[in-house]
Design an enzyme around this catalytic site. Structure first.
Site, PDB file in Angstrom:
ATOM      1  N   SER A   1      43.753  30.678  37.803  1.00 40.30           N
ATOM      2  CA  SER A   1      42.479  31.059  38.401  1.00 40.30           C
ATOM      3  C   SER A   1      41.684  32.025  37.532  1.00 40.30           C
ATOM      4  O   SER A   1      40.449  32.023  37.580  1.00 40.30           O
ATOM      5  CB  SER A   1      42.695  31.649  39.792  1.00 40.30           C
ATOM      6  OG  SER A   1      43.655  32.683  39.759  1.00 40.30           O
TER       7      SER A   1
ATOM      8  N   HIS B   1      40.963  37.621  38.753  1.00 38.71           N
ATOM      9  CA  HIS B   1      39.723  36.880  38.957  1.00 38.71           C
ATOM     10  C   HIS B   1      38.537  37.599  38.313  1.00 38.71           C
ATOM     11  O   HIS B   1      37.714  36.978  37.628  1.00 38.71           O
ATOM     12  CB  HIS B   1      39.479  36.684  40.450  1.00 38.71           C
ATOM     13  CG  HIS B   1      40.410  35.703  41.063  1.00 38.71           C
ATOM     14  ND1 HIS B   1      40.285  35.260  42.361  1.00 38.71           N
ATOM     15  CD2 HIS B   1      41.499  35.056  40.574  1.00 38.71           C
ATOM     16  CE1 HIS B   1      41.246  34.391  42.647  1.00 38.71           C
ATOM     17  NE2 HIS B   1      41.999  34.269  41.561  1.00 38.71           N
TER      18      HIS B   1
END
Length: 205
Positions: free
Chosen positions: A148, A195
């Site tokens: 991610s 992230h």
């Protein structure tokens, strides 16, 4: 007229390339992630919880004491490869499936727009930035895995491209980023640092 016809042809060519034999780097990255997940399964992992020698050696850890050997492991102990290899590990089949869907959906148009070499560099830089963010904002003993960070990096790059009037995601990069940031802060056990680090790294890269 003729200009509209040319645009339709260009769009059809783009769709054909997306569905055809192109996007080699994107497909190779998806295949690598899936293969590594199944290797972990063969080493004793379950569909909901990862384990195995590969997971132990590749997961992102700042510094921790291994059990039962007592040896110190992690990036702080010189195991720098974890900064990259952790991006190819996933904690569950759902984690893997969601990330691979996002990788193909977002990575495909970007690879087509900037080329294979630049796309691969972007992906690796974003993955490294995500790992750095995870190390900065989490406990050194925490385990972080997943693609991610690299995916957020691609979103960051897509936003920059759109500011340059190159609409690789059809002008929707900002809305996708906002939605995923909301999920990042709302859903537990998600690496906020990973992230955010990936997003910044991709935008700057």
């Amino acid at each position: 007229g003729r200009a509209e016809g040319g645009q339709r042809v260009a769009q059809q060519v783009r769709r054909t390339r997306l569905a055809g034999t192109g996007l080699l780097v994107t497909k190779a990255l998806v295949a690598a992630n899936v293969l590594i997940y199944f290797i972990n399964l063969a080493q004793g992992a379950s569909l909901t919880e990862n384990s195995g020698e590969l997971f132990f050696d590749w997961a992102l850890i700042g510094q921790a004491q291994a059990i039962p050997s007592g040896e110190l492991i992690g990036v702080g102990e010189g195991e720098w490869w974890r900064l990259i290899t952790s991006a190819f590990l996933h904690g569950s089949i759902i984690h893997l499936g969601f990330n691979m869907l996002m990788l193909y959906w977002i990575g495909g148009p970007i690879e087509e727009a900037i080329g294979r070499a630049r796309f691969l560099i972007l992906y690796l830089v974003s993955g490294l930035a995500g790992a750095a963010g995870a190390l900065l904002l989490t406990d050194p003993q925490d385990i972080t895995v997943g693609a991610s960070g690299a995916i957020f990096g691609m979103l960051g790059a897509a936003l920059v491209f759109e500011r340059q009037r190159m609409y690789v995601l059809g002008g929707s990069a900002l809305s996708i980023i906002v939605l995923n940031l909301v999920l990042t802060f709302a859903v537990p056990n998600i690496s906020i640092g990973g992230h955010l680090g990936g997003l910044v790294g991709g935008a700057l890269g």
